[in-house]
Design a protein around this motif. Sequence first.
Motif, short mmCIF file in Angstrom:
data_model
loop_
_atom_site.label_atom_id
_atom_site.label_comp_id
_atom_site.label_asym_id
_atom_site.label_seq_id
_atom_site.Cartn_x
_atom_site.Cartn_y
_atom_site.Cartn_z
N ASN A 1 0.75 -1.12 -0.02
CA ASN A 1 -0.18 0.07 0.16
C ASN A 1 0.81 1.31 0.05
O ASN A 1 2.00 1.35 -0.02
N PHE A 2 0.17 2.47 0.01
CA PHE A 2 0.98 3.59 -0.36
C PHE A 2 1.78 3.94 0.98
O PHE A 2 2.88 4.28 0.92
N LYS A 3 1.41 3.71 2.18
CA LYS A 3 1.97 3.87 3.32
C LYS A 3 3.20 3.03 3.58
O LYS A 3 4.45 3.50 4.05
N GLN A 4 3.22 1.97 3.03
CA GLN A 4 4.25 0.88 3.09
C GLN A 4 5.36 1.71 2.16
O GLN A 4 6.44 1.53 2.45
#
Length: 288
Positions: free
Chosen positions: A2-5
């Motif tokens: 995901n984007f956060k990762q």
Amino acid sequence: MNFKQCVIFREITKTKNFTKAAANLYLTQSAVSHAIKDLEREVGTQLFERLHHSVQLTPTGELFLREIQPILAEFESVEARLTDLEKQPPLKIASCITYAQTELPQLLRKFNCQHPDRRFNVFVFPASESLLRLEKGEVDLAFIEGRVLQPIFQTKKIADYRLCVVAASEFSSSQLSFSELLQQPLLLRERGSAVRETIESSTILQGFKLFPTWESVDSQALIAAVKAGFGISILPYRLVKEELSQGILKEIVIEDWQLTNDITALVRKNQYQSQTLKEFWEFLNLAE
């Protein structure tokens, strides 16, 4: 993934340290470690080589960084423009022919002086078509001639104009009675137009009917026909004032008969209003 990762991964590549990356992102070190472990599990291999006081990318990590950098850059570019997105779509405006030919360009220019980043899509229709497009939500706002009493619309009168009777400059008289006017060849706007409805309403109230010899959706075509001497027309003064001032056309005074039409701005009640529409509607208050 995901984007956060991906953001966490990129920050670690910059700082080469999990603790510093966590501090820069206002996260706990545990959260950063778990995010990278989950990411490496998805990739199926290590992305970082853990050293004593730092980390460095593995060959797979370097490939992964090259893949995600343009994606993150594009996402962050959109994120930076989020507050301006509502201002970007053009305001869709339907306008009656008369107002589009006269005052609308100047009105939009004045608004753009105050809001230079705003854009417009303008569609010129007869009043009935403009109302239909507004009702269907195909335009955001409409300018029409005349008054509208339909409860689904919020209205605002922004101007009015007088209608005048014009003939070719060589026409024999400068004044006629109403009955004499109706005996002349009449060159009029089409049925359903606001100008025609105003003329017909007044004519019926006096017990007469109209029998025009020319009908047109284009006022300029009627002006050309009047210049050529084919008859008399009844048109907004603002459309013929230049020809009148130059002596190309002559205004005919009709005894005890004067007509005016309103220009009305409309929006649908309870519709979603973009920032641009709100600003433009408020601008119309100031422009009155």
